[in-house]
Design a protein around this motif. Structure first.
Motif, PDB file in Angstrom:
ATOM      1  N   VAL A 216      48.285  42.915  38.423  1.00 12.06           N
ATOM      2  CA  VAL A 216      47.908  42.073  39.555  1.00 12.06           C
ATOM      3  C   VAL A 216      48.000  42.874  40.852  1.00 12.06           C
ATOM      4  CG1 VAL A 216      48.329  39.901  40.760  1.00 12.06           C
ATOM      5  CG2 VAL A 216      48.905  40.100  38.328  1.00 12.06           C
ATOM      6  N   LEU A 217      46.859  43.089  41.501  1.00 11.90           N
ATOM      7  CA  LEU A 217      46.824  43.728  42.809  1.00 11.90           C
ATOM      8  C   LEU A 217      46.257  42.762  43.841  1.00 11.90           C
ATOM      9  CD1 LEU A 217      45.525  47.338  42.015  1.00 11.90           C
ATOM     10  CD2 LEU A 217      47.887  46.605  42.416  1.00 11.90           C
ATOM     11  N   ASP A 218      46.638  42.971  45.096  1.00 14.39           N
ATOM     12  CA  ASP A 218      46.034  42.197  46.171  1.00 14.39           C
ATOM     13  C   ASP A 218      44.603  42.662  46.388  1.00 14.39           C
ATOM     14  OD1 ASP A 218      46.590  40.245  48.507  1.00 14.39           O
ATOM     15  OD2 ASP A 218      45.640  41.966  49.472  1.00 14.39           O
ATOM     16  N   GLU A 219      43.795  41.767  46.895  1.00 12.73           N
ATOM     17  CA  GLU A 219      42.403  42.117  47.192  1.00 12.73           C
ATOM     18  C   GLU A 219      42.321  43.370  48.066  1.00 12.73           C
ATOM     19  OE1 GLU A 219      38.747  40.081  49.711  1.00 12.73           O
ATOM     20  OE2 GLU A 219      40.829  39.601  50.139  1.00 12.73           O
ATOM     21  N   ALA A 220      43.212  43.495  49.056  1.00 10.79           N
ATOM     22  CA  ALA A 220      43.168  44.641  49.956  1.00 10.79           C
ATOM     23  C   ALA A 220      43.548  45.936  49.242  1.00 10.79           C
ATOM     24  CB  ALA A 220      44.094  44.406  51.145  1.00 10.79           C
ATOM     25  N   GLU A 221      44.476  45.846  48.298  1.00 14.63           N
ATOM     26  CA  GLU A 221      44.856  47.029  47.533  1.00 14.63           C
ATOM     27  C   GLU A 221      43.713  47.481  46.635  1.00 14.63           C
ATOM     28  OE1 GLU A 221      49.657  46.245  47.039  1.00 14.63           O
ATOM     29  OE2 GLU A 221      48.254  45.167  45.747  1.00 14.63           O
ATOM     30  N   VAL A 275      44.731  43.634  31.364  1.00 12.44           N
ATOM     31  CA  VAL A 275      43.874  42.712  32.110  1.00 12.44           C
ATOM     32  C   VAL A 275      44.027  43.028  33.594  1.00 12.44           C
ATOM     33  CG1 VAL A 275      43.284  40.302  32.561  1.00 12.44           C
ATOM     34  CG2 VAL A 275      44.235  40.953  30.335  1.00 12.44           C
ATOM     35  N   ALA A 276      42.982  43.619  34.189  1.00 15.09           N
ATOM     36  CA  ALA A 276      42.995  43.983  35.607  1.00 15.09           C
ATOM     37  C   ALA A 276      42.604  42.775  36.448  1.00 15.09           C
ATOM     38  CB  ALA A 276      42.032  45.145  35.856  1.00 15.09           C
ATOM     39  N   ILE A 277      43.447  42.443  37.425  1.00 18.17           N
ATOM     40  CA  ILE A 277      43.261  41.246  38.247  1.00 18.17           C
ATOM     41  C   ILE A 277      43.482  41.619  39.709  1.00 18.17           C
ATOM     42  CG2 ILE A 277      44.185  38.938  38.778  1.00 18.17           C
ATOM     43  CD1 ILE A 277      45.225  38.844  35.897  1.00 18.17           C
ATOM     44  N   ASP A 278      42.708  40.999  40.607  1.00 13.70           N
ATOM     45  CA  ASP A 278      43.103  41.004  42.010  1.00 13.70           C
ATOM     46  C   ASP A 278      43.119  39.571  42.513  1.00 13.70           C
ATOM     47  OD1 ASP A 278      40.776  40.335  43.920  1.00 13.70           O
ATOM     48  OD2 ASP A 278      39.838  41.840  42.619  1.00 13.70           O
ATOM     49  N   THR A 279      43.796  39.348  43.627  1.00 17.23           N
ATOM     50  CA  THR A 279      44.111  37.992  44.058  1.00 17.23           C
ATOM     51  C   THR A 279      42.920  37.221  44.612  1.00 17.23           C
ATOM     52  OG1 THR A 279      44.872  38.909  46.171  1.00 17.23           O
ATOM     53  CG2 THR A 279      46.548  38.444  44.491  1.00 17.23           C
ATOM     54  N   MET A 281      40.272  36.963  42.676  1.00 17.43           N
ATOM     55  CA  MET A 281      39.579  36.618  41.433  1.00 17.43           C
ATOM     56  C   MET A 281      39.841  35.173  41.054  1.00 17.43           C
ATOM     57  SD  MET A 281      39.946  38.537  37.719  1.00 17.43           S
ATOM     58  CE  MET A 281      39.545  40.129  38.434  1.00 17.43           C
ATOM     59  N   GLN A 282      38.793  34.470  40.600  1.00 16.14           N
ATOM     60  CA  GLN A 282      38.974  33.109  40.131  1.00 16.14           C
ATOM     61  C   GLN A 282      39.803  33.114  38.855  1.00 16.14           C
ATOM     62  OE1 GLN A 282      34.758  31.410  41.927  1.00 16.14           O
ATOM     63  NE2 GLN A 282      35.137  31.245  39.763  1.00 16.14           N
ATOM     64  N   PHE A 283      40.631  32.088  38.716  1.00 16.21           N
ATOM     65  CA  PHE A 283      41.551  32.055  37.587  1.00 16.21           C
ATOM     66  C   PHE A 283      40.825  32.009  36.246  1.00 16.21           C
ATOM     67  CE2 PHE A 283      44.431  30.545  40.921  1.00 16.21           C
ATOM     68  CZ  PHE A 283      45.515  31.345  40.664  1.00 16.21           C
ATOM     69  N   ASP A 284      39.654  31.401  36.208  1.00 15.17           N
ATOM     70  CA  ASP A 284      38.961  31.331  34.921  1.00 15.17           C
ATOM     71  C   ASP A 284      38.573  32.720  34.439  1.00 15.17           C
ATOM     72  OD1 ASP A 284      37.067  31.576  36.944  1.00 15.17           O
ATOM     73  OD2 ASP A 284      35.536  30.460  35.844  1.00 15.17           O
ATOM     74  N   ARG A 285      38.240  33.632  35.351  1.00 18.35           N
ATOM     75  CA  ARG A 285      37.911  35.005  34.953  1.00 18.35           C
ATOM     76  C   ARG A 285      39.143  35.707  34.393  1.00 18.35           C
ATOM     77  NH1 ARG A 285      35.362  38.400  39.482  1.00 18.35           N
ATOM     78  NH2 ARG A 285      35.431  39.922  37.798  1.00 18.35           N
ATOM     79  N   ALA A 286      40.289  35.490  35.026  1.00 16.41           N
ATOM     80  CA  ALA A 286      41.527  36.090  34.532  1.00 16.41           C
ATOM     81  C   ALA A 286      41.868  35.548  33.149  1.00 16.41           C
ATOM     82  CB  ALA A 286      42.663  35.810  35.516  1.00 16.41           C
ATOM     83  N   LEU A 287      41.723  34.237  32.962  1.00 16.69           N
ATOM     84  CA  LEU A 287      42.001  33.642  31.662  1.00 16.69           C
ATOM     85  C   LEU A 287      41.004  34.101  30.613  1.00 16.69           C
ATOM     86  CD1 LEU A 287      43.001  29.965  32.527  1.00 16.69           C
ATOM     87  CD2 LEU A 287      44.412  31.666  31.374  1.00 16.69           C
TER      88      LEU A 287
END
Length: 298
Positions: A216-221, A275-279, A281-287
């Motif tokens: 989990v990274l922030d959008e800015a990161e 699973v690469a995520i940034d904040t 991202m919509q939760f459905d994509r992460a799931l």
């Protein structure tokens, strides 16, 4: 944009203050329009045939049986085993960062963990919770009963980013604590030396655990939206650095891309789901990334 997509945005989900409702909201948004059959448990085996009835998914029809009998039968599946899951949350100070999203990295991870807990409990899979910074801070033993959902969500709702972290040491502690093969779901920004972290992840795999790493990274990161001369603060030590954002953007984006790719490749080679995520991202994509990785395993 559809209504479901609009309401799955993290900033909208953040307005739902009760975490149990938030978890249901995320899961239901994800499942909207999807047939549930690919997600019956984490590991399923063929059980028996039964006659096709209206409302069954045509994809479940056994066409070999149809060829022999000229009748429609569907394959019935049942859970092979209940798998024990552990949600493992990084409480480092850096997880409390956000640039412009309403959710910090920890907030985002908590929402996702709550949704996964909701899914597992409803599949009657026991779930537990571990949190860490420099060492394990909270430990909630796994249970499958419905009351466990409230126990996990209550603990999740009160988590706060603490200070410095030692991801590798904490994951080694996790490996030592778990006595039976489990599904270990780790939520972290992984802002540490990758080599010892990967060695700790390999240890978990060597002990027979199934591991999913939510990075989990922030959008800015992830995107480095800064312009001109800016002062950046190292999130755990508090050190400040003045940089020309325009001059360093290209090299930063190359570095963060390599950072993600190295983890993705190393995890793939070790049989770990990454699973690469940034904040943003919509939760459905992460799931989707999570559940697709589970389905492709079996």
């Amino acid at each position: 944009m559809s209504t479901a997509e609009k309401y799955l945005k993290p900033e909208v989900v953040n307005r739902i203050k009760r975490l149990d409702l938030r978890a249901q909201f995320i899961v239901r948004g994800f499942l909207h329009g999807l047939h549930a059959s690919p997600f019956h448990g984490f590991s399923v085996e063929f059980s028996e045939h039964r006659k096709y009835t209206p409302g069954d998914d045509p994809k479940d029809i056994d066409w070999l049986v149809y060829a022999k009998t000229d009748k429609y039968y569907v394959k019935k599946f049942e859970a092979e085993t209940n798998i024990t899951g552990y949600l493992v949350m990084d409480l480092s100070r850096s997880m409390g960062y956000t640039y412009r999203q309403e959710l910090t990295k920890l907030d985002y991870a908590i929402c996702l963990a709550a949704a996964l807990c909701y899914l597992m409990i409803h599949q009657q899979d026991p779930v537990g919770l571990l949190t860490f910074d420099r060492k394990i801070r909270n430990s909630l033993a796994p249970k499958a009963r419905r009351s466990q959902l409230g126990n996990v969500l209550s603990l999740l709702a009160n988590l706060k980013p603490q200070g410095e972290t030692d991801i590798a040491r904490s994951l080694v502690q996790v490996a030592a604590m778990l006595r039976h093969a489990s599904l270990v779901m780790i939520f972290s920004d992984l802002l540490a030396d990758p080599e010892p972290v990967l060695e700790a992840l390999y240890r978990l795999r060597h002990r027979g655990h199934d591991v999913i790493l939510f990075h989990v990274l922030d959008e800015a990161e992830e995107r480095f939206p800064y312009e001109g001369v800016v002062e950046l603060t190292e999130p755990e030590q508090g050190q400040k650095l003045v940089v020309d954002a325009d001059a360093v953007r290209a090299s930063y984006l190359e570095s963060i891309g390599r950072f993600r790719d190295d983890y993705r490749r190393s995890c793939f080679q070790a049989g770990i789901d990454y699973v690469a995520i940034d904040t943003s991202m919509q939760f459905d994509r992460a799931l989707t990334g999570y559940l697709a990785s589970r389905r492709n395993r079996f």
